[in-house]
Design a protein around this motif. Structure first.
Motif, PDB file in Angstrom:
ATOM      1  N   UNK A  80      46.650 -22.236   5.019  1.00 60.01           N
ATOM      2  CA  UNK A  80      46.011 -21.705   6.224  1.00 60.01           C
ATOM      3  C   UNK A  80      44.814 -22.552   6.632  1.00 60.01           C
ATOM      4  N   UNK A  81      43.982 -22.929   5.664  1.00 61.05           N
ATOM      5  CA  UNK A  81      42.806 -23.750   5.968  1.00 61.05           C
ATOM      6  C   UNK A  81      43.243 -25.135   6.434  1.00 61.05           C
ATOM      7  N   UNK A  82      44.271 -25.710   5.784  1.00 60.07           N
ATOM      8  CA  UNK A  82      44.752 -27.041   6.170  1.00 60.07           C
ATOM      9  C   UNK A  82      45.256 -27.048   7.614  1.00 60.07           C
ATOM     10  N   UNK A  83      45.994 -26.010   7.992  1.00 63.55           N
ATOM     11  CA  UNK A  83      46.510 -25.926   9.358  1.00 63.55           C
ATOM     12  C   UNK A  83      45.359 -25.787  10.354  1.00 63.55           C
ATOM     13  N   UNK A  84      44.380 -24.969   9.997  1.00 63.27           N
ATOM     14  CA  UNK A  84      43.237 -24.769  10.889  1.00 63.27           C
ATOM     15  C   UNK A  84      42.477 -26.079  11.105  1.00 63.27           C
ATOM     16  N   UNK A  85      42.284 -26.847  10.031  1.00 63.92           N
ATOM     17  CA  UNK A  85      41.586 -28.123  10.152  1.00 63.92           C
ATOM     18  C   UNK A  85      42.406 -29.099  10.993  1.00 63.92           C
ATOM     19  N   UNK A  86      43.729 -29.138  10.759  1.00 64.89           N
ATOM     20  CA  UNK A  86      44.592 -30.038  11.517  1.00 64.89           C
ATOM     21  C   UNK A  86      44.583 -29.688  13.000  1.00 64.89           C
ATOM     22  N   UNK A 115      37.456 -14.181   4.107  1.00 61.02           N
ATOM     23  CA  UNK A 115      37.021 -15.286   3.237  1.00 61.02           C
ATOM     24  C   UNK A 115      37.471 -16.640   3.793  1.00 61.02           C
ATOM     25  N   UNK A 116      38.682 -16.666   4.378  1.00 55.61           N
ATOM     26  CA  UNK A 116      39.184 -17.915   4.937  1.00 55.61           C
ATOM     27  C   UNK A 116      38.575 -18.190   6.305  1.00 55.61           C
ATOM     28  N   UNK A 117      38.325 -17.134   7.068  1.00 54.85           N
ATOM     29  CA  UNK A 117      37.710 -17.309   8.376  1.00 54.85           C
ATOM     30  C   UNK A 117      36.337 -17.955   8.232  1.00 54.85           C
ATOM     31  N   UNK A 118      35.626 -17.596   7.167  1.00 49.59           N
ATOM     32  CA  UNK A 118      34.314 -18.182   6.913  1.00 49.59           C
ATOM     33  C   UNK A 118      34.454 -19.668   6.605  1.00 49.59           C
ATOM     34  N   UNK A 119      35.464 -20.061   5.812  1.00 50.06           N
ATOM     35  CA  UNK A 119      35.674 -21.482   5.494  1.00 50.06           C
ATOM     36  C   UNK A 119      35.980 -22.285   6.754  1.00 50.06           C
ATOM     37  N   UNK A 121      35.289 -21.476   9.862  1.00 55.28           N
ATOM     38  CA  UNK A 121      34.118 -21.487  10.735  1.00 55.28           C
ATOM     39  C   UNK A 121      33.102 -22.529  10.269  1.00 55.28           C
ATOM     40  N   UNK A 122      32.971 -22.675   8.952  1.00 53.06           N
ATOM     41  CA  UNK A 122      32.050 -23.675   8.408  1.00 53.06           C
ATOM     42  C   UNK A 122      32.497 -25.084   8.773  1.00 53.06           C
ATOM     43  N   UNK A 123      33.797 -25.321   8.657  1.00 47.40           N
ATOM     44  CA  UNK A 123      34.337 -26.634   9.008  1.00 47.40           C
ATOM     45  C   UNK A 123      34.136 -26.907  10.497  1.00 47.40           C
ATOM     46  N   UNK A 124      34.386 -25.892  11.323  1.00 45.35           N
ATOM     47  CA  UNK A 124      34.216 -26.057  12.766  1.00 45.35           C
ATOM     48  C   UNK A 124      32.771 -26.355  13.132  1.00 45.35           C
TER      49      UNK A 124
END
Length: 344
Positions: A80-86, A115-119, A121-124
């Motif tokens: 999920x995090x990888x897709x969001x970053x991509x 927990x993932x939304x926070x990760x 959001x931090x990357x964004x």
């Protein structure tokens, strides 16, 4: 729908989404249940609307087919995090990809756990894409890419209208093999049935790709893989200016410094290699030459008309260097005068 599924069936659905086909034995082994349980769970998934198909063959198996509706995707945390970053950094020579990625990202964020939304959001908040001139260029139509990709997968002949680099427009009928992204240009590797030869087509120059419904046995590509074929063809493409040199460096170093295609750098030994450059713009050759040291005792040859263009570009750099030198000397003189005045 997924909230009504027991944990084992959610794992089964996740496995079916991971790859195209599974045998019953593979699924039962992964889930630690009997084949009978797998068959029962498959039937329940079908009853819930998931298009699970049975496959034929020596062992048989199951696959999740395309249905009328998009089924929920089951992603683990890292996926999920990888897709969001991509999605956040999407830029791949596809027309409208940035806007589409933003919409997809907004939908993904709505269903992410806290927990993932926070990760994400931090990357964004700490990373954003920077548009750079050298990454811009022609863009391919996403619907054309989808049509061609399906034709490559199914080995189905397609027709389209193509515009050559010289501006000539005409129909093409090809057996598609693969799509290759050479940032930012997308290429279709295909066998041209009218000319009976392998060819390279830029996707941004073709329109109206249409499947014919006629499937063929895949031909053997005259290269180790599609990417290697594209690199070879691009390296062999004719250009207005050419430059050949023997360089006192290993091929890997020269290729990395000049960003050259593999076919344009060849090793002679562990410490020497040859470099072949070609471009319609002399600036491109000059930029690559600036990254390496050309010794005068090594072989150098190329297009004679390139020499004055390189000399012109070199003089520009020389004038800039002299201007900086004069500026530095002027500052030094000012410092001396001030110190002398203060000492008097």
């Amino acid at each position: 729908m997924t909230q009504d599924l027991p944990a084992r069936m959610l794992r089964l659905l996740s496995l079916l989404q991971m790859r195209r086909t599974w045998t019953g034995d593979e699924l039962s082994g992964r889930l630690g249940v009997t084949l009978r349980t797998i068959r029962r769970d498959i039937e329940r998934l079908r009853a819930l609307g998931y298009p699970v198909e049975g496959t034929t063959g020596t062992a048989g198996g199951y696959r999740l087919a395309a249905g009328a509706d998009l089924p929920p995707l089951l992603l683990d945390d890292d996926e999920a995090v990888a897709i969001a970053v991509a999605l956040r950094t999407a830029a791949s020579g596809v027309a409208g990809i940035e806007e589409t990625a933003e919409r997809a990202l907004a939908k993904l964020e709505q269903v992410l756990p806290v927990r993932l939304r926070h990760q994400v959001a931090t990357i964004q908040a700490t990373a954003s894409p920077l548009p750079v001139p050298w990454s811009t260029g022609p863009t391919a139509d996403p619907s054309a890419l989808a049509t061609l990709a399906a034709a490559c997968r199914d080995h189905e002949i397609v027709t389209f209208t193509y515009r050559t680099s010289g501006g000539e427009v005409g129909p093409r009928r090809v057996e598609p093999h693969a799509l290759v992204a050479a940032d930012p240009v997308w290429y279709l590797v295909a066998h041209d049935t009218d000319h009976d030869e392998w060819r390279l087509f830029r996707v941004d120059r073709l329109t109206d790709p249409t499947p014919t419904g006629h499937r063929v046995t895949p031909r053997e590509l005259p290269a180790p893989d599609a990417a290697a074929y594209v690199a070879e063809r691009l390296a062999a493409a004719p250009a207005r200016y050419t430059f050949h040199a023997t360089v006192a460096a290993d091929a890997e170093t020269v290729r990395a410094r000049t960003y050259s295609l593999p076919g344009r750098v060849r090793p002679l030994d562990d410490h020497t290699s040859t470099l072949d450059l070609a471009a319609n713009n002399p600036h491109h050759i000059a930029e690559q030459l600036l990254t390496i040291d050309l010794s005068p005792d090594h072989t150098i040859r190329g297009t004679p008309e390139l020499a004055p263009r390189l000399e012109q570009l070199g003089n520009r750099l020389l004038r800039a260097a002299r201007a900086l030198t004069r500026q530095d000397e002027s500052r030094s003189d000012d410092g001396i005068n001030k110190n002398g005045a203060e000492g008097q």
